[in-house]
Scaffold this motif. Structure first.
Motif, mmCIF file in Angstrom:
data_model
loop_
_atom_site.group_PDB
_atom_site.id
_atom_site.type_symbol
_atom_site.label_atom_id
_atom_site.label_comp_id
_atom_site.label_asym_id
_atom_site.label_seq_id
_atom_site.Cartn_x
_atom_site.Cartn_y
_atom_site.Cartn_z
ATOM 1 N N ARG A 74 15.995 41.007 2.270
ATOM 2 C CA ARG A 74 17.408 41.637 2.762
ATOM 3 C C ARG A 74 17.434 40.463 1.719
ATOM 4 N N ARG A 75 17.604 39.413 1.262
ATOM 5 C CA ARG A 75 17.991 38.654 -0.384
ATOM 6 C C ARG A 75 17.702 39.197 -0.900
ATOM 7 N N ASN A 76 16.011 40.413 -1.320
ATOM 8 C CA ASN A 76 16.005 40.834 -2.180
ATOM 9 C C ASN A 76 16.968 42.177 -2.583
ATOM 10 N N HIS A 77 16.768 42.986 -1.398
ATOM 11 C CA HIS A 77 18.198 44.218 -1.360
ATOM 12 C C HIS A 77 18.974 43.880 -2.012
ATOM 13 N N MET A 78 20.078 42.331 -1.249
ATOM 14 C CA MET A 78 20.882 42.666 -1.515
ATOM 15 C C MET A 78 21.414 41.996 -3.360
ATOM 16 N N VAL A 79 20.033 41.438 -3.694
ATOM 17 C CA VAL A 79 19.862 41.311 -5.311
ATOM 18 C C VAL A 79 19.518 43.010 -6.181
ATOM 19 N N GLU A 80 18.667 43.523 -5.911
ATOM 20 C CA GLU A 80 18.754 44.786 -5.956
ATOM 21 C C GLU A 80 19.968 45.989 -6.332
ATOM 22 N N GLN A 81 20.715 46.152 -5.419
ATOM 23 C CA GLN A 81 21.695 46.216 -5.198
ATOM 24 C C GLN A 81 23.085 45.931 -5.700
ATOM 25 N N ALA A 82 23.312 44.772 -6.543
ATOM 26 C CA ALA A 82 23.813 43.684 -8.036
ATOM 27 C C ALA A 82 24.039 44.218 -8.814
ATOM 28 N N ILE A 83 22.342 43.760 -8.937
ATOM 29 C CA ILE A 83 21.978 44.768 -10.525
ATOM 30 C C ILE A 83 21.729 46.131 -10.904
ATOM 31 N N GLU A 84 21.917 46.850 -9.933
ATOM 32 C CA GLU A 84 22.434 48.508 -10.135
ATOM 33 C C GLU A 84 23.692 49.054 -10.527
ATOM 34 N N TRP A 85 24.267 47.735 -9.275
ATOM 35 C CA TRP A 85 25.111 47.947 -9.923
ATOM 36 C C TRP A 85 25.911 47.483 -10.735
ATOM 37 N N GLY A 86 25.194 46.599 -11.415
ATOM 38 C CA GLY A 86 25.833 46.468 -13.347
ATOM 39 C C GLY A 86 26.420 44.948 -12.957
ATOM 40 N N ALA A 87 26.279 44.326 -11.840
ATOM 41 C CA ALA A 87 26.934 42.808 -12.104
ATOM 42 C C ALA A 87 26.486 41.995 -12.624
ATOM 43 N N ASP A 88 27.171 41.356 -13.730
ATOM 44 C CA ASP A 88 27.485 39.754 -14.152
ATOM 45 C C ASP A 88 27.242 38.565 -13.197
ATOM 46 N N LEU A 89 27.630 38.523 -12.382
ATOM 47 C CA LEU A 89 27.518 37.115 -10.712
ATOM 48 C C LEU A 89 27.328 37.851 -9.858
#
Length: 187
Positions: free
Chosen positions: A40-55
């Motif tokens: 679940r943590r990996n999936h959350m981070v994957e989505q954030a990075i794919e979206w282009g999150a800085d933080l």
């Protein structure tokens, strides 16, 4: 574990609904899915990075947050901190490093985790900790992306199947050792 439960923790959910936006920052919420906390943590981070999150901010569903939590965490990154966790009381389990209500955050001393000492906070109220809490944390996406995947993974004894490192402690240790990021607990 709370993340495995399909029931919504209403106090936590209500506090998340009250979280204030951070001026000049675009915010998007992600929910990680999967069979275990690490996935679940990996999936959350994957989505954030794919979206282009800085933080990337991690807010666990078994905590209650003040409305200005995002503003306070972002302010710490603007001061130059790369990884910051808010101070939360530990749940404390019999198989845990801490008793209930101990401060959440550990230092690595002689290859062993030791509880942070709140009297060691610097003038800004920060304590360096190799393992801060994931209950309420902010980090730079570019730092996470430097790690090999999976970012979060359990370590266990293959003979007994006992967990020897949790997905969160292992992540923070790697962030420090492989990327050179110092993590802090904001007291």
């Amino acid at each position: 574990y709370p993340g495995d439960c399909p029931i919504i923790y209403m106090a936590a959910f209500h506090s998340l609904m009250q979280v204030l936006p951070v001026p000049n920052y675009e915010t998007k919420w992600f929910r990680g899915l999967g069979f275990c906390q690490a996935r679940r943590r990996n999936h959350m981070v994957e989505q954030a990075i794919e979206w282009g999150a800085d933080l990337i901010v991690s807010l666990d569903i078994d905590q209650v947050y003040p409305p200005d939590i995002l503003q306070r965490l972002v302010a710490r990154t603007e001061q130059g901190y790369r990884c910051v966790s808010a101070l939360f009381p530990c749940r404390g389990r019999t198989d845990s490093l801490a008793r209930p209500f101990d401060p959440s955050g550990w230092k690595l001393v002689d290859k062993h985790f030791t509880q942070i000492d709140l009297t060691e906070a610097d003038d800004d109220g920060m304590i360096q900790a190799e393992f801060p809490t994931t209950a309420c944390n902010i980090m730079h996406a570019e730092d996470v992306a430097k790690l090999s995947r999976p970012w979060y993974a359990y370590k266990y004894n293959p003979e007994t199947w006992e967990e020897t490192e949790g997905e969160d402690s292992r992540f923070y240790l790697r962030l420090g050792q492989e990327v050179g990021v110092k993590c802090y607990v904001d007291t």
